[in-house]
Design a protein around this motif. Sequence first.
Motif, PDB file in Angstrom:
ATOM      1  N   GLU A 119      80.286  68.072  -4.758  1.00  0.00           N
ATOM      2  CA  GLU A 119      80.434  68.521  -6.073  1.00  0.00           C
ATOM      3  C   GLU A 119      79.810  69.785  -6.071  1.00  0.00           C
ATOM      4  OE1 GLU A 119      76.567  66.304  -7.832  1.00  0.00           O
ATOM      5  OE2 GLU A 119      78.222  64.973  -6.981  1.00  0.00           O
ATOM      6  N   LYS A 120      79.041  70.316  -5.029  1.00  0.00           N
ATOM      7  CA  LYS A 120      78.334  71.651  -5.264  1.00  0.00           C
ATOM      8  C   LYS A 120      79.172  72.818  -4.610  1.00  0.00           C
ATOM      9  CE  LYS A 120      74.649  69.858  -6.911  1.00  0.00           C
ATOM     10  NZ  LYS A 120      73.929  70.631  -8.285  1.00  0.00           N
ATOM     11  N   ILE A 121      80.243  72.460  -4.079  1.00  0.00           N
ATOM     12  CA  ILE A 121      81.074  73.581  -3.447  1.00  0.00           C
ATOM     13  C   ILE A 121      81.887  74.325  -4.365  1.00  0.00           C
ATOM     14  CG2 ILE A 121      82.903  73.888  -1.766  1.00  0.00           C
ATOM     15  CD1 ILE A 121      82.200  71.312  -0.311  1.00  0.00           C
ATOM     16  N   ASN A 122      81.897  75.613  -4.359  1.00  0.00           N
ATOM     17  CA  ASN A 122      82.681  76.440  -5.080  1.00  0.00           C
ATOM     18  C   ASN A 122      83.276  77.469  -4.364  1.00  0.00           C
ATOM     19  OD1 ASN A 122      80.790  78.462  -5.334  1.00  0.00           O
ATOM     20  ND2 ASN A 122      79.518  77.189  -6.532  1.00  0.00           N
ATOM     21  N   GLU A 123      83.734  78.700  -5.016  1.00  0.00           N
ATOM     22  CA  GLU A 123      84.383  79.643  -4.439  1.00  0.00           C
ATOM     23  C   GLU A 123      83.321  80.396  -3.677  1.00  0.00           C
ATOM     24  OE1 GLU A 123      83.834  80.844  -8.697  1.00  0.00           O
ATOM     25  OE2 GLU A 123      84.696  79.068  -7.716  1.00  0.00           O
ATOM     26  N   ASP A 124      82.113  80.492  -4.002  1.00  0.00           N
ATOM     27  CA  ASP A 124      81.027  81.194  -3.552  1.00  0.00           C
ATOM     28  C   ASP A 124      80.262  80.497  -2.326  1.00  0.00           C
ATOM     29  OD1 ASP A 124      81.143  83.500  -5.249  1.00  0.00           O
ATOM     30  OD2 ASP A 124      80.039  82.565  -6.786  1.00  0.00           O
ATOM     31  N   THR A 125      80.636  79.242  -2.012  1.00  0.00           N
ATOM     32  CA  THR A 125      80.201  78.368  -0.979  1.00  0.00           C
ATOM     33  C   THR A 125      80.568  78.958   0.204  1.00  0.00           C
ATOM     34  OG1 THR A 125      79.879  76.506  -2.691  1.00  0.00           O
ATOM     35  CG2 THR A 125      79.589  76.204   0.128  1.00  0.00           C
ATOM     36  N   VAL A 126      79.871  79.300   1.258  1.00  0.00           N
ATOM     37  CA  VAL A 126      80.225  79.640   2.747  1.00  0.00           C
ATOM     38  C   VAL A 126      79.489  78.757   3.885  1.00  0.00           C
ATOM     39  CG1 VAL A 126      80.528  82.152   2.149  1.00  0.00           C
ATOM     40  CG2 VAL A 126      78.346  81.090   2.989  1.00  0.00           C
ATOM     41  N   GLY A 127      78.745  77.834   3.431  1.00  0.00           N
ATOM     42  CA  GLY A 127      78.145  77.046   4.575  1.00  0.00           C
ATOM     43  C   GLY A 127      77.469  75.716   4.177  1.00  0.00           C
ATOM     44  N   ILE A 128      77.085  74.624   5.059  1.00  0.00           N
ATOM     45  CA  ILE A 128      76.247  73.657   4.839  1.00  0.00           C
ATOM     46  C   ILE A 128      75.096  73.922   5.783  1.00  0.00           C
ATOM     47  CG2 ILE A 128      76.073  71.236   4.648  1.00  0.00           C
ATOM     48  CD1 ILE A 128      79.043  71.236   4.257  1.00  0.00           C
ATOM     49  N   LEU A 129      74.050  73.892   5.465  1.00  0.00           N
ATOM     50  CA  LEU A 129      72.936  73.668   6.438  1.00  0.00           C
ATOM     51  C   LEU A 129      72.122  72.222   6.543  1.00  0.00           C
ATOM     52  CD1 LEU A 129      70.194  76.743   6.791  1.00  0.00           C
ATOM     53  CD2 LEU A 129      69.762  74.323   7.346  1.00  0.00           C
ATOM     54  N   VAL A 154      78.711  75.501   9.472  1.00  0.00           N
ATOM     55  CA  VAL A 154      77.940  74.581   9.664  1.00  0.00           C
ATOM     56  C   VAL A 154      76.605  74.969  10.456  1.00  0.00           C
ATOM     57  CG1 VAL A 154      77.156  72.237  10.036  1.00  0.00           C
ATOM     58  CG2 VAL A 154      79.168  72.652   9.119  1.00  0.00           C
ATOM     59  N   LEU A 155      75.390  75.162  10.010  1.00  0.00           N
ATOM     60  CA  LEU A 155      74.297  75.554  10.873  1.00  0.00           C
ATOM     61  C   LEU A 155      73.276  74.319  10.734  1.00  0.00           C
ATOM     62  CD1 LEU A 155      72.055  77.354  12.347  1.00  0.00           C
ATOM     63  CD2 LEU A 155      71.723  78.240  10.006  1.00  0.00           C
ATOM     64  N   GLU A 156      73.307  73.617  11.978  1.00  0.00           N
ATOM     65  CA  GLU A 156      72.452  72.353  11.941  1.00  0.00           C
ATOM     66  C   GLU A 156      70.783  72.720  12.235  1.00  0.00           C
ATOM     67  OE1 GLU A 156      73.896  69.258  14.488  1.00  0.00           O
ATOM     68  OE2 GLU A 156      75.291  70.620  15.089  1.00  0.00           O
ATOM     69  N   ASP A 157      70.077  72.387  11.400  1.00  0.00           N
ATOM     70  CA  ASP A 157      68.662  72.846  11.503  1.00  0.00           C
ATOM     71  C   ASP A 157      68.099  71.592  12.520  1.00  0.00           C
ATOM     72  OD1 ASP A 157      65.878  72.940  11.574  1.00  0.00           O
ATOM     73  OD2 ASP A 157      65.675  73.748   9.412  1.00  0.00           O
ATOM     74  N   ALA A 158      68.265  71.571  13.649  1.00  0.00           N
ATOM     75  CA  ALA A 158      67.629  70.632  14.653  1.00  0.00           C
ATOM     76  C   ALA A 158      66.129  70.757  15.260  1.00  0.00           C
ATOM     77  CB  ALA A 158      68.591  70.401  15.857  1.00  0.00           C
ATOM     78  N   ALA A 159      65.541  71.586  14.214  1.00  0.00           N
ATOM     79  CA  ALA A 159      64.228  72.309  14.732  1.00  0.00           C
ATOM     80  C   ALA A 159      63.225  71.016  15.132  1.00  0.00           C
ATOM     81  CB  ALA A 159      63.502  73.231  13.914  1.00  0.00           C
ATOM     82  N   GLU A 160      63.496  69.711  14.427  1.00  0.00           N
ATOM     83  CA  GLU A 160      62.716  68.862  14.687  1.00  0.00           C
ATOM     84  C   GLU A 160      63.236  67.782  15.523  1.00  0.00           C
ATOM     85  OE1 GLU A 160      61.087  67.179  11.068  1.00  0.00           O
ATOM     86  OE2 GLU A 160      60.070  69.057  10.430  1.00  0.00           O
ATOM     87  N   ALA A 161      64.511  67.970  15.954  1.00  0.00           N
ATOM     88  CA  ALA A 161      65.227  66.909  16.442  1.00  0.00           C
ATOM     89  C   ALA A 161      65.812  67.045  17.869  1.00  0.00           C
ATOM     90  CB  ALA A 161      66.772  66.814  15.700  1.00  0.00           C
ATOM     91  N   PHE A 162      65.069  67.560  18.849  1.00  0.00           N
ATOM     92  CA  PHE A 162      65.415  67.838  20.140  1.00  0.00           C
ATOM     93  C   PHE A 162      65.391  66.421  20.630  1.00  0.00           C
ATOM     94  CE2 PHE A 162      65.015  68.445  24.611  1.00  0.00           C
ATOM     95  CZ  PHE A 162      66.050  69.542  24.815  1.00  0.00           C
ATOM     96  N   GLY A 163      66.659  66.096  21.392  1.00  0.00           N
ATOM     97  CA  GLY A 163      66.585  64.791  21.985  1.00  0.00           C
ATOM     98  C   GLY A 163      67.281  63.673  21.287  1.00  0.00           C
TER      99      GLY A 163
END
Length: 373
Positions: A119-129, A154-163
């Motif tokens: 519902e937040k995606i529009n013509e200015d949306t370029v990504g999901i984090l 898609v940029l996965e913030d896996a800073a806390e998720a190694f493993g």
Amino acid sequence: MKVNFYTSQREYHEKKNEFDSAIQNIIEKGNFILGEQVSKFEKEIQEYTGAKYAIGVASGTDALIIASDILGFKDGKEVITSPFTFLASASCITRHKGKPVFVDIDEETFGIDVSKIEEKINEDTVGILPIHLFDQMAEMDKIMDLAKRYNLKVLEDAAEAFGMRWKGNGNCYSHSGTIGDFGVYSFFPTKTLGGYGDGGMIVTNDDNLARLAKSFRVHGATQKYHYDFIGYNSRLDTIQAAILSVKLKYIDEAIKKRQKIAQMYMERLADCEYIKLPIAKGDQKQVFYVFNILAEDRDGLAEYLKKNEVGYSIYYPMPLHLQKSFEYLGYKKGDFPIAERVSQKIIALPIYPEMTMEEVEFVCKTIKEFYRK
């Protein structure tokens, strides 16, 4: 009994000879910047995670900033993410004059509520984090489906998720960070794989993105003193790479110890009606980087733990949409009620591989004593 929230000394003393040897070897050779240990560690990360490329940088924050720049999360473009996270998960967008667009979280996992993204995606949306927060990977199947349908990065913030690993709809588990266009890890000392200082890593399976990341970390150079881009000075320190290589050899053993501690917490605290224990959704492998609970009278409990010398932390006391630094986005109190409610109840208990069972027992005993008062 004093129980530290985290300590590095126990692990160091257990493996002192290995750590000392790794550090001494670098000092003697004098190859401190992008030395051979960095390349070695990058290859080890590729092998462990299954990523095609791994590019070491100076911190998890830098990894997010560089990846955001390359993916075009800038110049007024919108990127959908969660307000319940560390600052860097959104500041990496604003730093490039992009616009973070927040959606609320799932109350049981504390991760982004994927059902609210479209519902937040529009013509200015370029990504999901998406942020793989604490002990729960985001629902990557649904996120990647949205990305494909709307042509989003898609940029996965896996800073806390190694493993951490996610099975989803596939036949095998995928390591966090390897599903989207880019993934990032932090090697901050407290992390599941943590160094003795700052450090970070960018991973990708895309040849061109890897080429750009390698260039951006050295000022945008494609060869020495030849610059195709305006990049950054962000390189994983060689000494940190050597330390992390030692630690990576024992990572599976360390995760098993974390899982044992988490299980003990769940068993000992299951009958405490004033707290809510963490829940994992989806078919995934957890690492228990932290062990969060939702607690009634959280601040009172925190004070009681402190009085009894039990370490704790609060991730996070205020969602990003209520932070002064994000006032310009125009959000107000009540916009993301679940994130706001969770921030008033959440508290993290000590958990690290070298923690003793006696210490876990003492933490649980102290919590129960507080609620019996």
